[in-house]
Design an enzyme around this catalytic site. Sequence first.
Site, short mmCIF file in Angstrom:
data_model
loop_
_atom_site.label_atom_id
_atom_site.label_comp_id
_atom_site.label_asym_id
_atom_site.label_seq_id
_atom_site.Cartn_x
_atom_site.Cartn_y
_atom_site.Cartn_z
N LYS A 10 -19.93 11.23 -25.20
CA LYS A 10 -20.65 12.82 -25.38
C LYS A 10 -20.50 13.57 -24.27
CE LYS A 10 -24.60 10.43 -25.49
NZ LYS A 10 -24.04 8.86 -25.27
N ARG A 21 -33.42 11.57 -28.09
CA ARG A 21 -33.23 9.98 -28.06
C ARG A 21 -34.32 9.08 -28.76
NH1 ARG A 21 -29.67 9.64 -23.31
NH2 ARG A 21 -28.77 7.60 -22.89
N ARG A 32 -15.92 3.29 -16.37
CA ARG A 32 -16.34 4.90 -16.11
C ARG A 32 -16.52 5.25 -14.52
NH1 ARG A 32 -20.97 7.42 -19.56
NH2 ARG A 32 -22.06 5.64 -18.68
N ARG A 73 -19.48 5.95 -9.03
CA ARG A 73 -19.96 5.03 -10.27
C ARG A 73 -21.15 5.09 -10.41
NH1 ARG A 73 -15.44 2.21 -12.36
NH2 ARG A 73 -13.42 2.35 -10.96
N ARG A 77 -29.06 -1.03 -23.23
CA ARG A 77 -28.85 0.29 -23.52
C ARG A 77 -28.43 0.36 -24.97
NH1 ARG A 77 -25.01 2.13 -18.67
NH2 ARG A 77 -24.88 4.07 -19.39
P1 ADP Z 1 -21.25 8.90 -22.95
O1 ADP Z 1 -21.67 10.40 -22.06
O2 ADP Z 1 -21.32 8.96 -24.29
O3 ADP Z 1 -22.16 8.02 -22.37
P2 ADP Z 1 -18.81 9.23 -21.49
O4 ADP Z 1 -18.00 10.68 -22.05
O5 ADP Z 1 -19.18 9.28 -20.15
O6 ADP Z 1 -19.66 8.71 -22.43
O7 ADP Z 1 -17.25 8.38 -21.69
C1 ADP Z 1 -17.68 7.12 -21.09
C2 ADP Z 1 -16.11 6.59 -20.73
O8 ADP Z 1 -15.12 6.28 -21.73
C3 ADP Z 1 -15.66 7.57 -19.78
O9 ADP Z 1 -15.00 6.93 -18.57
C4 ADP Z 1 -14.52 8.27 -20.60
O10 ADP Z 1 -13.60 8.92 -19.70
C5 ADP Z 1 -14.31 7.20 -21.31
N1 ADP Z 1 -14.01 7.91 -22.80
C6 ADP Z 1 -14.66 9.09 -23.37
N2 ADP Z 1 -14.02 9.33 -24.79
C7 ADP Z 1 -12.91 8.33 -24.88
C8 ADP Z 1 -12.10 7.78 -26.05
N3 ADP Z 1 -12.18 8.64 -27.12
N4 ADP Z 1 -11.25 6.92 -25.60
C9 ADP Z 1 -11.19 6.31 -24.60
N5 ADP Z 1 -12.19 6.47 -23.42
C10 ADP Z 1 -13.08 7.29 -23.80
P1 AMP Z 2 -27.18 8.87 -19.86
O1 AMP Z 2 -26.45 9.76 -18.57
O2 AMP Z 2 -27.30 9.68 -21.13
O3 AMP Z 2 -26.35 7.48 -20.18
O4 AMP Z 2 -28.64 8.23 -19.53
C1 AMP Z 2 -29.01 7.65 -18.35
C2 AMP Z 2 -30.32 7.10 -18.63
O5 AMP Z 2 -31.14 8.03 -18.56
C3 AMP Z 2 -30.93 6.19 -19.96
O6 AMP Z 2 -30.27 4.91 -19.81
C4 AMP Z 2 -32.04 6.52 -19.80
O7 AMP Z 2 -32.74 5.66 -18.86
C5 AMP Z 2 -32.44 7.86 -19.28
N1 AMP Z 2 -32.38 8.86 -20.20
C6 AMP Z 2 -31.31 9.85 -20.28
N2 AMP Z 2 -31.72 10.69 -21.33
C7 AMP Z 2 -32.83 10.08 -22.02
C8 AMP Z 2 -33.80 10.54 -23.11
N3 AMP Z 2 -33.58 11.62 -23.68
N4 AMP Z 2 -34.91 9.78 -23.24
C9 AMP Z 2 -35.23 8.80 -22.42
N5 AMP Z 2 -34.39 8.38 -21.50
C10 AMP Z 2 -33.33 9.06 -21.22
#
Ligand code: ADP
Ligand code: AMP
Length: 228
Positions: A23, A98, A137, A170, A182
């Site tokens: 995302k 969420r 990540r 990280r 999660r």
């Molecule tokens: P989210 O915001 O949904 O938690 P991220 O955008 O941070 O996910 O992506 C999680 C990790 O996976 C990051 O390190 C990113 O670079 C990697 N990533 C994102 N999209 C892809 C993909 N299509 N294929 C492989 N790795 C990906």
């Molecule tokens: P994210 O960066 O989206 O992976 O969110 C990191 C953490 O923040 C999650 O595991 C939750 O603990 C909290 N969080 C983020 N967005 C929300 C939401 N919309 N509702 C509740 N908790 C959230």
Amino acid sequence: MDGNRFDDRPADLVLLGPPGAGKGTQARILQERFGIVQLSTGDLLREAVAQGTPAGLAAKDVMAAGGLVSDEIVIAILRDRLAAPDCAAGVIFDGFPRTAVQAEALDALLADAGRGIVAAVSLEVDDAAMVARITGRSTCAGCGEGYHDDFKRPAVAGVCDRCGGTAFKRRADDTAETVSARLAAYHAQTAPLIDHYAGQGLLRRVDAMAPIDEVTAGMAAVVETALA
Ligand code: ADP
Ligand code: AMP
């Protein structure tokens, strides 16, 4: 940023998908391409934790454990951010809503402002792949550009492609231990929102197991169609 590429109406998009689905990665790309602001509640909450605000103090342990922060706190943070002028041209909601309560609150907030969601994109992934996505990540400490140890490395090792920075960070919650909590929270509380948006005729599904640029192409097609 003073307008989106579509100009005549706000381009509000919801991104759905479990942690690690991509995302944030896609939201940053779409922000740049279409002029729609990325609004990540995870980023806003991490900022609140770092600043030690009351909301941050309440959220800290829940986030570390991989649970969901209370609707009350998250909706209040979201509402404040959404009121900022840069959100007027449209927002990519990344990690919000969420829960069903958050989805209802978002519908109401946008309706009050005379706007509404034009598409909810579900990034479809296999849970089994999310441990590797999350534990690999990192982000540039300077500009926030996202990287992955295996799937998205900087062109020059240790140097950010975007800003040339050399410090990377990280997330404290990006451990194999938190992933199952999660993912469980996602399936129990967030996945049902897929039906919420399908019922409104707004749901679009994109295969997010594909490489990053292919996912972007799928998402760009959704945005172009929704706002054509
Ligand atoms: P989210 O915001 O949904 O938690 P991220 O955008 O941070 O996910 O992506 C999680 C990790 O996976 C990051 O390190 C990113 O670079 C990697 N990533 C994102 N999209 C892809 C993909 N299509 N294929 C492989 N790795 C990906
Ligand atoms: P994210 O960066 O989206 O992976 O969110 C990191 C953490 O923040 C999650 O595991 C939750 O603990 C909290 N969080 C983020 N967005 C929300 C939401 N919309 N509702 C509740 N908790 C959230």
